[in-house]
Each structure stands twice: as structure tokens, then as C-alpha cells.
Design an enzyme around this catalytic site. Structure first.
Site, PDB file in Angstrom:
ATOM      1  N   GLY A 114       0.827  -1.215   0.000  1.00 49.80           N
ATOM      2  CA  GLY A 114       0.000   0.000   0.000  1.00 49.80           C
ATOM      3  C   GLY A 114       0.852   1.251   0.000  1.00 49.80           C
ATOM      4  CB  SER A 115      -0.098   4.676   0.781  1.00 44.98           C
ATOM      5  OG  SER A 115      -0.602   4.562   2.092  1.00 44.98           O
TER       6      SER A 115
ATOM      7  CB  VAL B   2      -0.906   2.910   5.413  1.00 45.86           C
ATOM      8  CG1 VAL B   2      -1.300   1.731   6.281  1.00 45.86           C
ATOM      9  CG2 VAL B   2      -2.112   3.806   5.168  1.00 45.86           C
TER      10      VAL B   2
ATOM     11  CD  GLU C  97       6.615  -5.809  -2.329  1.00 41.22           C
ATOM     12  OE1 GLU C  97       6.641  -5.074  -3.348  1.00 41.22           O
ATOM     13  OE2 GLU C  97       7.490  -6.645  -2.075  1.00 41.22           O
TER      14      GLU C  97
ATOM     15  CB  CYS D  49       2.388  -0.403  -7.224  1.00 37.54           C
ATOM     16  SG  CYS D  49       2.544  -2.126  -7.656  1.00 37.54           S
TER      17      CYS D  49
HETATM   18  P1  NAD Z   1      -3.604   2.217   1.679  1.00 42.18           P
HETATM   19  O1  NAD Z   1      -2.179   2.214   2.039  1.00 42.18           O
HETATM   20  O2  NAD Z   1      -4.458   3.344   2.139  1.00 42.18           O
HETATM   21  O3  NAD Z   1      -4.350   0.879   2.164  1.00 42.18           O
HETATM   22  C1  NAD Z   1      -3.807  -0.391   2.081  1.00 42.18           C
HETATM   23  C2  NAD Z   1      -4.198  -1.227   3.298  1.00 42.18           C
HETATM   24  O4  NAD Z   1      -3.857  -0.569   4.506  1.00 42.18           O
HETATM   25  C3  NAD Z   1      -5.692  -1.562   3.427  1.00 42.18           C
HETATM   26  O5  NAD Z   1      -5.823  -2.931   3.747  1.00 42.18           O
HETATM   27  C4  NAD Z   1      -6.172  -0.700   4.558  1.00 42.18           C
HETATM   28  O6  NAD Z   1      -7.196  -1.303   5.319  1.00 42.18           O
HETATM   29  C5  NAD Z   1      -4.962  -0.503   5.407  1.00 42.18           C
HETATM   30  N1  NAD Z   1      -4.958   0.810   6.048  1.00 42.18           N
HETATM   31  C6  NAD Z   1      -5.352   1.995   5.511  1.00 42.18           C
HETATM   32  N2  NAD Z   1      -5.174   3.017   6.400  1.00 42.18           N
HETATM   33  C7  NAD Z   1      -4.655   2.448   7.515  1.00 42.18           C
HETATM   34  C8  NAD Z   1      -4.247   2.966   8.787  1.00 42.18           C
HETATM   35  N3  NAD Z   1      -4.317   4.267   9.068  1.00 42.18           N
HETATM   36  N4  NAD Z   1      -3.770   2.107   9.687  1.00 42.18           N
HETATM   37  C9  NAD Z   1      -3.657   0.787   9.416  1.00 42.18           C
HETATM   38  N5  NAD Z   1      -4.038   0.239   8.239  1.00 42.18           N
HETATM   39  C10 NAD Z   1      -4.522   1.056   7.302  1.00 42.18           C
HETATM   40  O7  NAD Z   1      -3.717   2.042   0.128  1.00 42.18           O
HETATM   41  P2  NAD Z   1      -3.733   3.170  -0.962  1.00 42.18           P
HETATM   42  O8  NAD Z   1      -3.015   4.407  -0.514  1.00 42.18           O
HETATM   43  O9  NAD Z   1      -5.085   3.380  -1.484  1.00 42.18           O
HETATM   44  O10 NAD Z   1      -2.841   2.390  -2.049  1.00 42.18           O
HETATM   45  C11 NAD Z   1      -2.131   3.039  -2.980  1.00 42.18           C
HETATM   46  C12 NAD Z   1      -0.638   2.904  -2.741  1.00 42.18           C
HETATM   47  O11 NAD Z   1      -0.255   1.535  -2.656  1.00 42.18           O
HETATM   48  C13 NAD Z   1       0.163   3.469  -3.894  1.00 42.18           C
HETATM   49  O12 NAD Z   1       1.252   4.194  -3.382  1.00 42.18           O
HETATM   50  C14 NAD Z   1       0.664   2.236  -4.629  1.00 42.18           C
HETATM   51  O13 NAD Z   1       1.806   2.432  -5.377  1.00 42.18           O
HETATM   52  C15 NAD Z   1       0.862   1.287  -3.512  1.00 42.18           C
HETATM   53  N6  NAD Z   1       0.840  -0.087  -4.012  1.00 42.18           N
HETATM   54  C16 NAD Z   1       1.995  -0.778  -4.050  1.00 42.18           C
HETATM   55  C17 NAD Z   1       2.009  -2.068  -4.556  1.00 42.18           C
HETATM   56  C18 NAD Z   1       3.261  -2.895  -4.610  1.00 42.18           C
HETATM   57  O14 NAD Z   1       3.140  -4.080  -4.876  1.00 42.18           O
HETATM   58  N7  NAD Z   1       4.428  -2.336  -4.379  1.00 42.18           N
HETATM   59  C19 NAD Z   1       0.836  -2.622  -5.026  1.00 42.18           C
HETATM   60  C20 NAD Z   1      -0.326  -1.879  -4.953  1.00 42.18           C
HETATM   61  C21 NAD Z   1      -0.325  -0.611  -4.419  1.00 42.18           C
END
Ligand code: NAD
Length: 460
Positions: free
Chosen positions: A193-194, A197, A215, A249
């Protein structure tokens, strides 16, 4: 109620931990059986998976099969056929003092691991880490993304039907539930994810000194320099960028090229996008939607704040979470579009005079997850390869390198920590135990090291 949720979650983690300690996940046969069941989960429910992905992101079947179903199936095949060699002890080089010993590295499971999935490829980004965790012999708690609810509920329903409920548990919820879950002690946390987080995850992990794999993403550039077949380059670029409506991503985030290349590309980009998605991409079955109203508003805000000029696209429909494939020029480095990862169907084109200036531009920024270089000139490609750092690198195409299971997939610096896919996933979820098995032979020789010490014995 978060306390109740936390109690229920710690019971799940505690239950998995006691099952792990029975050793049930250790035999190869058990791991292979679970991997085969995961394969059956995907194959027997392909239509339901396609429907869920369509509901969440309007994913076309072609994209869903290519980037979710086949990716997970390939990963499974790769793990199933290589697991027994991955599990073998690795004998290491010995020296005089250890000549008679058996010295090897043994891969052991870490224990109970937590996998937090993402929403953009909600099937494979949840299952592929799980494949590594199962192959390495761990128990796992799986937290799919709540942002893609149709796939989330399908996984919540199907995983317990196919996999051992004693060893694997699915937990549902958003940030609040995830934070409660993170209070538990895991043996590894795998997060996709981001960056924002990721900091929350790392902080929570530090309490229990839990290792993490992160990741993440970032702004992956596509550099186009030197001679290049513009039509082919634009086709590959547009496919990689607008696949999944830019929510990848490893999508090319922006183009970095000379003003002349930009001018040659623009008419070709218009034509290509029409070829791909017709004059009205909103009606095309081959173009995805933005995952949620929140993500749609973020992208529209970026577009509104940009000082660049929209050359292609720009149309949107809030109700439909639609944003047209959009190309923006005259974007400088202070532009809103250059301040964060776009993660949507908006492609800014930034110009610099030369590839050297392009390399400087890259090296002044955070290390990206992927770096793409399009050029006919292989020495130029090598020059960029050798003078930059990125999670992965691909010349003359985009995204495609991430599907090869023999590559490690992961970032560097701000784009991530650790890697997975294939053997690398198995390694991520394994502990490499240094094992020395000694016998009782040569005790007199061994006796040379005992006190009282005599310096002349140092040279034996
Ligand atoms: P995010 O980081 O907001 O959410 C991902 C997960 O984290 C979810 O399961 C969510 O429930 C959990 N989450 C969200 N907020 C949280 C908090 N405050 N505390 C604990 N858990 C929490 O996802 P997003 O920002 O929508 O995703 C986009 C980002 O993810 C982009 O930067 C993208 O590049 C990255 N990404 C990376 C890959 C990779 O394989 N490297 C793949 C997909 C996405």
C-alpha cells in the site's frame, strides 16, 4: 467495540500460534496440498472472481485474467514445482576448523504472519504473498483491502472453504480494525500500500520487533531518449499507463523526454488512445473505473491544481467514478501532478534537454518502484540502468517485468523494503538458520582452544 474486535483478533492469532507450534505446517506434503487447494479456489471460482473485480474496478476480463488470475496461477505453479528444491538444506563452504562438521542453512517458517492486501489488484496482491507464506510453512492472518469490497467478501468467503481453517484466517476491516490487529505479536508483517500507512505499520511492528516487508509505490518514470519507434513506444507506454486505469504500483507515473520527442508523441498518443478505447472511453468495456469516490476526488483535485495543459482526455463523471485517459503537457517539477504518485489515468509529460539531465532529475528524487527507458540506443539504456536506483527496471516496455516469478518484486528506499514472488517470497517468509552438526571426533585437536591459552597455538 474496537476492544471486542481486538479480543476476537487476539484469539485468532493465539489459536494460529498454538496450531503452528504443533508442526502441522512443516511437512512439504502439507504445504503442497494447501497450494493446490489455493489453485482450486481460483480455478473453480473464476467467474465469481471476474464478477467481483468488475464490480470493484470495472476490470475488463482480459485485464483481470492477465494481471490477477494468471499471475496468481503462475505463481502457484512456480511454487508447487520448485518447493522441494527450495526446502532442501543449503550446504555451505567449510574451513579447516569445521571440516568434519555438517554445515548447512535450513529454511524454517517464521510462525504466524500477517498479510495486509491492497485494492488495485485485490486478488493477486493478497494471494501472492500468501503463496510465499504457505510455501515457507507459516500460519497466516490475511487482511484483504476493504476499499475493494466485492473481492474482499469473496476472499472472506472462499479462503476458509479451501484452505485449512486451523492455519489460515481472514480478518475483515479498514484502518481501525487493522490498527487493532497490529497490536498483536506477529512473526512477520507483509504490507502492500501507501508510504503513509507503511509508517503506521512499521511503528506498530517496532513494538514487538517484528520484521516487515513493505511493498509501496512512488513515481515510476518513463524516460524516452535517443531514437525510438514512436508508434510502438506510444502503444507500449499507453498500455502500461492506462491498464487498470493507471492504478498500478508499477505504472509509468510520468514521461521524461526531450521537447522534440514530446512533440512527436502527442499526435500518436491521441490516435493510440482512440484505437484502444474509441473516441468515448467511458463507453469502452476495456477501460477501468477509479476504485472509490475518495480516490476519484483526489485525482480530480490533482488535475484541478495542475498548471499543465490537458492535451488528451480530461473528461470525468463522478457518479461513474470515471476519469478519461488524460495526457497533460507543460508540467514543471513544481506542478501538483509531480508532488505525489498519481495512481490514476493521468499522464504528465515533463521535458528535459538530454538523458544526462533526465538522470539528474531522477537522482534528485525518491527511488521509484520501477524505471522504464525507451530507446533504440542500448548504450543509453545501460547508462540509465547503471546510474540510477529503482526497485525494478525495464527497457522498451512497461509493467511487464513484474509478472516474471523468477524476479524479486519490491522497491528500494521509499518505494519499499524487501521483496517477494517465486523463491523470493519463500525466502521472505523463511528464517535462514545456520546449522552446524558436530560430532565428538578429534577432541585432542579441539583441545587446543581451551585455557590456559598459549599464543603459539594460534597458528595451528
Ligand atoms: P492504503 O495504504 O491506504 O491501504 C492499504 C491497506 O492498509 C488496506 O488494507 C487498509 O485497510 C490498510 N490501512 C489503511 N489506512 C490504515 C491505517 N491508518 N492504519 C492501518 N491500516 C490502514 O492504500 P492506498 O493508498 O489506497 O494504495 C495506494 C498505494 O499503494 C500506492 O502508493 C501504490 O503504489 C501502492 N501499491 C503498491 C504495490 C506494490 O506491490 N508495491 C501494489 C499496490 C499498491
Amino acid at each position: 467495540w474496537p476492544t471486542v474486535a481486538m479480543d476476537a483478533q487476539s484469539q485468532v492469532v493465539g489459536r494460529l500460534r498454538s496450531v503452528f507450534l504443533t508442526g502441522v505446517t512443516l511437512p512439504e506434503q502439507f504445504r503442497q496440498a494447501q497450494l493446490n487447494k489455493l489453485m482450486a479456489l481460483i480455478k473453480e471460482n473464476e467467474q465469481r472472481i471476474l464478477d467481483a473485480l468488475h464490480k470493484d474496478l470495472a476490470k475488463p476480463k482480459f485485464e483481470a485474467v492477465l494481471s490477477e488470475i494468471d499471475i496468481a496461477i503462475n505463481e502457484l505453479h512456480f511454487a508447487i514445482s520448485n518447493l522441494s528444491s527450495w526446502m532442501k538444506p543449503e550446504y555451505v563452504e567449510k574451513n579447516l576448523a569445521t571440516k568434519l562438521d555438517e554445515c548447512f542453512v535450513r529454511r524454517e517458517p517464521l510462525g504466524v504472519v500477517l498479510i495486509i492486501g491492497a485494492w488495485n489488484y485485490p486478488l493477486q496482491l493478497t494471494l501472492n504473498p500468501l503463496i510465499g507464506a504457505i510455501a515457507a510453512g507459516n500460519c497466516a492472518v490475511i487482511k484483504p483491502s476493504e476499499v475493494s469490497p466485492a473481492t474482499e467478501s469473496l476472499l472472506v468467503e472462499l479462503i476458509p472453504k479451501y484452505l485449512s481453517q486451523d492455519c489460515y484466517a481472514v480478518v475483515q476491516g479498514g484502518p481501525e480494525e487493522t490498527q487493532a490487529l497490529l497490536k498483536n505479536c506477529f512473526d512477520h508483517i507483509f504490507y502492500t500500500g501507501s508510504q503513509k500507512v507503511a509508517r503506521v505499520i512499521m511503528q506498530a511492528a517496532s513494538v514487538h520487533l517484528t520484521p516487515v516487508t513493505l511493498e509501496l509505490g512512488g513515481k515510476s518514470p518513463c524516460m524516452i531518449f535517443g531514437g525510438v519507434n514512436i508508434r510502438a513506444a506510444v502503444h507500449r507506454l499507453a498500455w502500461a499507463k492506462f491498464f487498470n486505469a493507471g492504478q498500478s504500483c508499477v505504472a509509468p507515473d510520468y514521461v521524461l523526454c526531450s521537447p522534440a520527442t514530446r512533440d512527436a508523441m502527442l499526435p500518436e498518443l491521441k490516435v493510440t488512445l482512440e484505437e484502444f478505447y474509441t473516441k468515448n472511453p467511458q463507453a469502452s468495456p476495456d477501460f477501468c473505473r477509479i476504485v472509490s469516490p475518495r480516490h476519484w476526488s483526489r485525482l480530480m483535485e490533482l488535475l484541478k491544481r495542475s498548471n499543465g495543459k490537458v492535451i488528451v482526455g480530461g473528461e470525468s463523471d463522478e457518479e461513474d467514478k470515471y476519469i478519461a485517459p488524460t495526457v497533460v503537457v507543460d508540467v514543471d517539477e513544481d506542478d501538483a501532478l509531480m508532488q505525489e504518485e498519481i495512481f490514476g489515468p493521468i499522464l504528465p509529460i515533463v521535458t528535459v534537454d538530454s538523458v544526462e539531465k533526465g538522470i539528474e532529475f531522477l537522482n534528485a528524487r525518491e527511488k521509484p518502484l520501477a524505471l522504464y527507458v525507451f530507446s533504440d540506443d542500448s548504450s543509453l539504456v545501460n547508462k540509465v540502468l547503471e546510474s540510477t536506483s529503482s526497485g525494478g527496471f525495464c527497457s522498451n516496455d512497461g509493467i511487464i517485468h513484474s509478472g516474471l516469478p523468477s524476479f524479486p518484486f519490491g522497491g528500494v528506499g521509499a518505494s519499499g523494503l524487501g521483496s517477494y514472488h517465486g523463491r523470493w517470497g519463500f525466502e521472505t517468509f523463511s528464517h535462514r538458520k545456520a546449522c552446524m552438526l558436530r560430532g565428538w571426533a578429534l577432541e585432542r585437536l579441539n583441545g587446543l582452544r581451551y585455557p590456559p591459552y598459549q599464543e603459539n597455538k594460534l597458528n595451528w
